[in-house]
Write an enzyme that holds these catalytic residues in place. Structure first.
Site, short mmCIF file in Angstrom:
data_model
loop_
_atom_site.label_atom_id
_atom_site.label_comp_id
_atom_site.label_asym_id
_atom_site.label_seq_id
_atom_site.Cartn_x
_atom_site.Cartn_y
_atom_site.Cartn_z
CB CYS A 161 24.56 -30.94 -30.56
SG CYS A 161 25.04 -32.47 -29.72
N GLY A 174 23.70 -27.22 -25.64
CA GLY A 174 24.72 -28.17 -25.23
C GLY A 174 25.79 -27.49 -24.41
CE1 TYR A 200 14.86 -27.35 -20.41
CE2 TYR A 200 15.78 -28.94 -21.95
CZ TYR A 200 15.91 -28.14 -20.83
OH TYR A 200 17.10 -28.13 -20.14
CG ASP A 239 9.95 -26.77 -19.56
OD1 ASP A 239 10.60 -26.04 -18.81
OD2 ASP A 239 10.30 -27.94 -19.84
#
Ligand code: PCP
Length: 506
Positions: free
Chosen positions: A2, A28, A259, A368
């Site tokens: 998050c 998020g 990522y 990735d």
């Protein structure tokens, strides 16, 4: 995973927090919320959806005060669609506390039981973040004598919290009428950084998951919050800090660099962009060893996150770099969408191939990471349909073989394409002609080359080594069965996540 932010300013923070959440939106896309503090009173607004859809002018106007916290949610624990589990969370005692959390507690179920039977606290949702807030509230209550709060008591409470809580947590909390508290777990798994801004009215402080949020708001990066450390900023802008963990050690999540984080962020002293360039270099070395140069006509990224690695890889291989897939910028990050059906559907809506770039060519596609394989399987098909002669796939990260329990939504082993399969079998499953994965050592070197002070990483999804030491096979089985029994995602959620809206018939 998050995104969290907290600000103590000398002027209203509602717009600042909104802007920071927009800069953290990639962390998020499922829900967003803001809680501000004005004259000992909290104002809070939170709902499911993207930041720009959640907050209307009337909501923003109600968020009064010069300090506040914000959150963008990517569900990893509890129910994906529940609005009650959007953050921040609030408890009214002691003092009144709001909290926003990034990470995942691995012992939240046990703590929830303890809360009820020992601490006499009611937890209303299945969110580990609500549990974290209640542990904090309980420990502040225990550490405080009398009616007022002092920083020593606050730091004692965080020290006790570290003893009770396991897993990954970077958190910001407001204590009504007192100020902003931030803390990071003793392993430093999830990121949290501190910045400041000097204004005519005094110093303002900001804490955020990523430095990009500080920069975007004109704050200067001061430093990362240390593992186990707590920082408290009172409402006059005075900063206090203390190490609250007994044996803190820094082990940032390697997947943030692969990522999760934005490339323009700097996490624990390493530029994410620079680490991704390095990933491309190391991957190029491996490709040189495994595939002869004449077998690759062109290198292409799978946009967006793989782009820096792909650019550098093409340069090192001395092969042409082209953009063969164009990303629809109005579609969110597919990895972050709850539900496999949404992810699969969204790959083709997200990416489209430029056929001329593929026709008759042997293409090296660079991503990735390969997690569930949803993207790579579709992409290989799309490349072939566009006329590619040969499709070679390369991943800038090693095979993801183990579930992540620290806040990344990949907890089921069977969902992972590389679980129980060797590279050859994954390649076959993806229907690619060849597949090259980054080695784990090379991934780690990509980060330590950029910041040699980083020694250790939370890389459990690659090597199955869970740094908090409390993850058993039983635990993984339980997470897996809870997940398998979860409610299926409905059409409305699919369309909201794809940001498509509904075509209404009048
Ligand atoms: C994600 C990532 C890989 C995919 C998903 C890996 O893309 O870059 O392409 O997950 P999978 O193997 O389960 O499909 P996005 O989330 O679309 O994000 P970005 O644009 O940042 O690459």
């Amino acid at each position: 995973m998050c995104g969290i932010v907290g600000i103590v300013s000398q002027e209203p923070v509602n717009q600042m927090i909104y802007d920071a959440l927009l800069l953290l939106q990639h962390r998020g896309q499922d829900a967003a919320g803001i809680a501000t503090n004005f004259n000992d009173t909290f104002s809070m607004y939170k709902a499911n959806g993207l930041v720009r859809d959640v907050f209307r002018t009337r909501n923003m106007r109600s968020l009064l005060g010069n300090s506040g916290i914000g959150h963008v949610r990517y569900p990893t624990a509890g129910s994906a669609a529940s609005e009650e589990e959007a953050q921040p969370f609030y408890v009214n005692a002691p003092f009144g506390i709001t909290l926003a959390h990034n990470g995942n507690l691995t012992n939240w179920e046990q703590l929830k039981i303890e809360m009820f039977h020992k601490d006499r606290r009611h937890i209303n949702t299945d969110s580990d973040s609500e549990v974290l807030l209640n542990v904090l509230a309980h420990e502040i209550q225990e550490a405080t004598t009398g009616y007022s709060l002092d920083t020593d008591a606050l730091f004692r409470a965080v020290a006790m919290l570290h003893k009770r809580v396991r897993g990954a947590y970077a958190a910001v909390a407001q204590i009504a009428g007192y100020g902003l508290l931030a803390f990071r777990d003793p392993f430093g798994i999830r990121p949290l950084c501190l910045g400041f801004s000097e204004t005519a009215k005094g110093i303002e402080y900001m804490l955020a998951s990523e430095s990009v949020a500080l920069e975007g708001l004109g704050f200067r990066f001061l430093r990362d919050v240390k593992p186990g450390e707590a920082i408290f900023i009172d409402l006059d802008g005075k900063l206090y800090n203390q190490q609250c963990a007994e044996n803190p050690s820094l082990n940032p999540c390697a997947f943030e660099f692969v990522y999760l984080a934005r490339p323009d962020s700097i996490i624990d002293g390493a530029s994410v962009y620079a680490t991704r360039l390095k990933m491309g270099e190391y991957l190029a070395e491996k490709i040189k060893r495994e595939i002869s140069k004449g077998d690759i006509d062109v290198v292409m990224p799978i946009p967006d996150s793989s782009r820096p690695a792909a650019i550098q890889l093409a340069l090192k291989l001395d092969v042409e770099y082209r953009e063969g897939f164009i990303k629809n910028r109005y579609i969110g990050r597919t990895f972050l969408m709850p539900g496999q059906a949404i992810r699969r559907k969204s790959v083709r809506q997200k990416l489209n191939a430029i056929a001329a770039e593929f026709k008759g060519k042997s293409v090296l596609l660079v991503d990735d990471s390969i997690v569930r394989g949803t993207t790579s399987q579709e992409i290989v098909q799309m490349a072939r349909e566009a006329g590619a002669k040969r499709v070679i796939f390369a991943s800038a990260a090693p095979p993801v073989r183990y579930p992540n329990v620290y806040g990344i939504d990949m907890p089921t082993r069977n969902e992972l394409i590389a679980y129980g399969r060797n590279d050859e079998e994954v390649c076959r499953e993806m229907t690619a002609d060849a597949l090259v994965y980054q080695d784990l050592d090379a991934l780690k070197k990509s980060i330590t080359d950029v910041n040699p002070l980083l020694r250790s990483f939370e890389a459990s999804c690659f090597d199955g080594n869970y740094i908090t030491g409390d993850i058993s096979r039983d635990y993984l089985d339980r997470v897996e069965s809870a997940r398998n029994n979860a409610e299926p995602v409905n059409e409305e959620t699919v369309r909201t996540q794809l940001n498509l809206g509904f075509a209404h018939a009048d």
